[in-house]
Structures are given as structure tokens and as C-alpha cells.
Design an enzyme around this catalytic site. Structure first.
Site, mmCIF file in Angstrom:
data_model
loop_
_atom_site.group_PDB
_atom_site.id
_atom_site.type_symbol
_atom_site.label_atom_id
_atom_site.label_comp_id
_atom_site.label_asym_id
_atom_site.label_seq_id
_atom_site.Cartn_x
_atom_site.Cartn_y
_atom_site.Cartn_z
ATOM 1 N N ASP A 1 18.023 31.823 9.866
ATOM 2 C CA ASP A 1 17.492 32.761 9.214
ATOM 3 C C ASP A 1 16.566 33.772 9.841
ATOM 4 O OD1 ASP A 1 16.977 32.735 5.737
ATOM 5 O OD2 ASP A 1 14.912 33.167 6.674
ATOM 6 N N LYS B 1 15.988 24.537 1.952
ATOM 7 C CA LYS B 1 15.515 25.539 3.028
ATOM 8 C C LYS B 1 14.366 24.903 4.067
ATOM 9 C CE LYS B 1 15.903 29.924 3.769
ATOM 10 N NZ LYS B 1 17.426 30.653 3.758
#
Length: 444
Positions: free
Chosen positions: A166, A126
Site C-alpha cells: 500500500d 487492512k
């Protein structure tokens, strides 16, 4: 003290002031007690859990850029490469003022198990930055994205680490980042997913997380003898996940009565008008308060409250820790029978425990919102083979993956004596594949 308790204590001491990361680790490890107890000697000898909770690599870097007034701005960028046991790191890039290392680590840790559950060869990672694209001009966003990618490009690649979009990172941002990567590396490769259709993107990627959430929720209800058609649903959020969750729920015959954004929420007793929602959020990029101008019978409320409505199913699709214990109590009191997490860890631990204690079917985010990363992995496959699959092909593969996840987490829960507890089932199903592979590959 048990092995799990030792590791949890070490995580808190070693990673202070990172409550979201602590929460994610605790939620997973608590679910794994029965599995770890059966293999404690081997796991402890191999320090398997210590290796699992420690990222393989983590990067923090400066991102300088120039705004439209000529002023230099400085943001902080992050990339956490958590676990590559089953494939290259895969996980999104979050652009939001709230981003810090603890949040990125929590998201990356969750991504390990989510990616494992898909059955596809992708590891967990991430990244992101504390940059807010809201209110910025296209030129300012481009300046930030190019600076961000200039540093990030050192650590990623099609077979190493493949970031995606995202919160705050949509088609515009992915485009600027991809262009800068290509410029720096002089290669045309699938280093990012969520790309535009003209340069290697996949059909159905925009819809994937929302659609996948409904495929899994419907299957979870079905294996418990419940039909989704005719049910009333509360959805939070109004971005891609929420929008396409609403669309698919409506196609399945359910009625969605709420949507929300950072300033408030709407209740539409006749069912959310998807065209009106898309007009406000995707075309005008306006606040949800404008919804009542298009749907006069709807009611707009400022602040929180989306979970106060009487519904059969709740689908939190906005952000982490948005559904708290008091919200869970209100939903149960109003007869809610199922919850599906469309966002990453949107339900607090005590709220999750309350749902489980009161017999609510609960699909955790690492399973329920895996559709986005699943289609991202399918995009990687298309890029590797220089292929373009139709919307129907991708959507069909997505549905197969989400149905398989449902049955795998249900089977894992039943195998270890926790039938119906899909939180435990999802964690165990994802963990077993990771643990086996890490053991096979040795101490690395």
C-alpha cells in the site's frame, strides 16, 4: 429511527475520534437504505449490520527498531481483520505517519466490499504502521520491517490473512517482510502479495490498480455512449496507481495533462511525458518539481490545484479526501463528465454528492481501484498452484474482472431504481454477496 440510523449512531459513539471510519460507514450504509428496508426485520434480528461494521479482530502492537545511529525507535503497528465471510482477509499494509486505527478501519471496511465486487474468494482487512520509509536507509527499513513482521506473523497466513503493499509499502518492504515471515515460520507460502517475480510475485501486479481504473472507466463511459479516446484527463498522484493510469489512458487515446505529489503538481498541455515521470519518481525518487527540467513547456505549481484544470475526466489517484467540494465545483464548471477513484475514498462525501447531483459519471474507489486487489488474489491463486501466468494472461483476467464489476454495479443500481448511480450500485452489489454469505454461515 431506522435500523441504519441506529447502527450509524452506535458506530460514532463506539468509535470516537475516527472520522474516516465514520465517513466510510456512512457512505456505505446510506447507499444500502433501499436494500435494508426490504429486509429490515431479518437484518435487525440477526444484527447483520452491527456485525458488518464491527471488525472480527483488530490488533495494535509496538514496533521497536534501531536506527543507523544506534538509537531505538518505536512505532505502532496495526492489523484489522474485518470480515472473512467469503475468504481469507485481504488488504494492504500502509506505512505512513498519518496511520492510526481509524484510518485502518476505514480502509478495511472499504476493502470488504471492494473484494466482494471482484468476484474472487477474499475477505476484507487492512493494516500498517505510523512509520515513514521516506529518508530511511535500506538497513533502517529492513530493521523496521523485520520487527513489524515479528509481531504480525502471529496473526496471518496463506489461508488466514494475506496482506499486500500500500502507500509506503513497495517491493523493498514486502521483500523484507516476506523474508522475516519465512525465517520465523519455516514455511514458504503465499502469505504476502506484491512479491518480487523471483519469489512468487505476479506479472502485472505493479500496473494492476492503474490499468484496472482505466478498464473500468472506459467501460463506464462506453455503457453511457461515450468514447474515452480523445478525452483530456487530470490525474493526481505520481506513484504506481497514477503512473500506470496515465500509461493506460494514453494507450486508449486519451491525453493526461496533470500529475502531482505531496509538494505540488504539474500541468503539461501536450500530455504528461511518462518516461520523464518514471525517471523522476521511480529512478531518482525525486520531487515532481524536477519535471519542468525535462519538459520546459510544462508548468509546476506548489501546493494543491490539480483539479482547477479544464478536463473531461478526473482520476484522483493519490490519497483519501484529496478532492473536496470546491474542487468538485471547479471540475463541473470546467465541463468534467466523469470521475474515477484510483485511490481509496479520495473524494469527500459532499463532493461525491455534488458530482452525482450534476450528472457526472462517478466510479467509486471500491469498484474503480479494485484492480490491485484482484491481481493480488490472482497472485494467491498462482502461489497455491505453484504456477506462473504470463503478463497477457493476468492482464486479460484483470480486464475481465473490471468489466464485470462495471456491469454488476450498473445492474444493481438499476435494479433498485438508481440507474446511473454507481456509488449505490457498487455498494449494493458488494453488500448482497456479503450479507447472503454471513446469513448462511450463522451467527459467527
Amino acid at each position: 429511527m431506522s435500523y441504519i440510523d441506529e447502527v450509524m449512531e452506535r458506530v460514532i459513539v463506539k468509535n470516537p475520534a475516527e472520522p474516516e471510519f465514520h465517513q466510510a460507514v456512512k457512505e456505505v450504509l446510506e447507499s444500502l437504505r433501499v436494500v435494508v428496508a426490504a429486509n429490515e426485520e431479518n437484518f435487525r434480528r440477526d444484527a447483520l449490520l452491527e456485525r458488518l461494521v464491527e471488525p472480527e479482530r483488530q490488533f495494535k502492537f509496538r514496533v521497536p527498531w534501531v536506527d543507523d545511529s544506534g538509537q531505538v525507535q518505536v512505532n505502532t503497528g496495526y492489523r484489522v481483520q474485518f470480515n472473512s465471510a467469503i475468504g481469507p482477509y485481504k488488504g494492504g499494509l500502509r506505512l505512513h505517519p498519518s496511520v492510526n486505527l481509524g484510518i485502518i478501519k476505514f480502509l478495511g471496511f472499504e476493502q470488504i466490499f471492494k473484494n466482494s465486487l471482484t468476484g474472487l474468494p477474499i475477505g476484507g482487512g487492512k493494516g500498517g504502521a505510523d512509520f515513514d520509509p521516506k529518508g530511511k536507509s535500506d538497513r533502517e527499513v529492513m530493521a523496521f520491517c523485520q520487527s513489524f513482521m515479528t509481531e504480525l506473523s502471529r496473526y496471518i497466513g496463506a489461508d488466514t490473512d494475506v496482506p499486500a503493499g500500500d502507500i509506503g509499502t513497495g517491493a523493498r518492504e514486502i521483500g523484507y517482510m516476506f523474508g522475516q515471515y519465512k525465517r520465523l515460520k519455516n514455511v514458504y507460502e503465499g502469505v504476502l502479495t506484491g512479491k518480487g517475480l523471483t519469489y512468487g510475485g505476479s506479472l502485472a501486479r505493479t500496473e494492476a490498480t492503474g490499468y484496472g481504473l482505466l478498464y473500468l472507466t472506459k467501460e463506464m463511459l462506453s455503457i453511457n455512449g461515450i468514447e474515452i479516446a480523445g478525452k483530456t484527463i487530470a490525474v493526481s498522484g505520481s506513484g504506481n496507481v497514477a503512473t500506470y493510469a496515465i500509461q493506460k489512458a494514453q494507450e486508449m487515446g486519451a491525453k493526461v495533462v496533470t500529475a502531482s505529489d505531496s509538494t505540488g503538481w504539474v500541468y503539461d498541455s501536450e500530455g504528461i511525458d511518462l518516461l520523464a515521470l518514471k525517471e523522476i519518481k521511480e529512478v531518482k525518487r525525486a520531487r515532481l518539481s524536477e519535471y519542468v527540467n525535462l519538459r520546459p513547456n510544462a508548468v509546476y505549481h506548489t501546493g494543491k490545484g490539480v483539479w482547477s484544470v479544464k478536463v473531461d475526466i478526473a482520476l484522483p489517484c493519490a490519497t483519501q479526501n484529496e478532492l473536496l467540494l470546491e474542487d468538485a465545483k471547479a471540475l463541473v464548471a470546467n465541463g468534467c463528465i466523469a470521475v474515477g477513484e484510483g485511490a481509496n475514498m479520495p473524494t469527500s462525501l459532499d463532493a461525491t454528492e455534488y458530482f452525482l447531483a450534476h450528472g457526472v459519471l462517478f466510479a467509486p474507489g471500491k469498484a474503480a481501484n479494485a484492480g490491485g486487489v484482484a491481481v493480488s488474489a490472482l497472485e494467491m491463486s498462482q502461489n497455491s498452484g505453484r504456477l506462473n501466468w504470463s503478463f497477457e494472461e493476468v492482464d486479460g483476467k484483470l480486464k475481465e474482472i473490471m468489466v464485470a464489476i462495471t456491469h454488476n454495479m450498473a445492474a444493481a443500481a438499476e435494479k433498485y431504481g438508481f440507474a446511473g448511480n454507481y456509488v449505490i450500485g457498487a455498494n449494493i452489489a458488494g453488500f448482497e454477496k456479503i450479507a447472503t454469505t454471513m446469513t448462511i454461515q450463522g451467527v459467527v
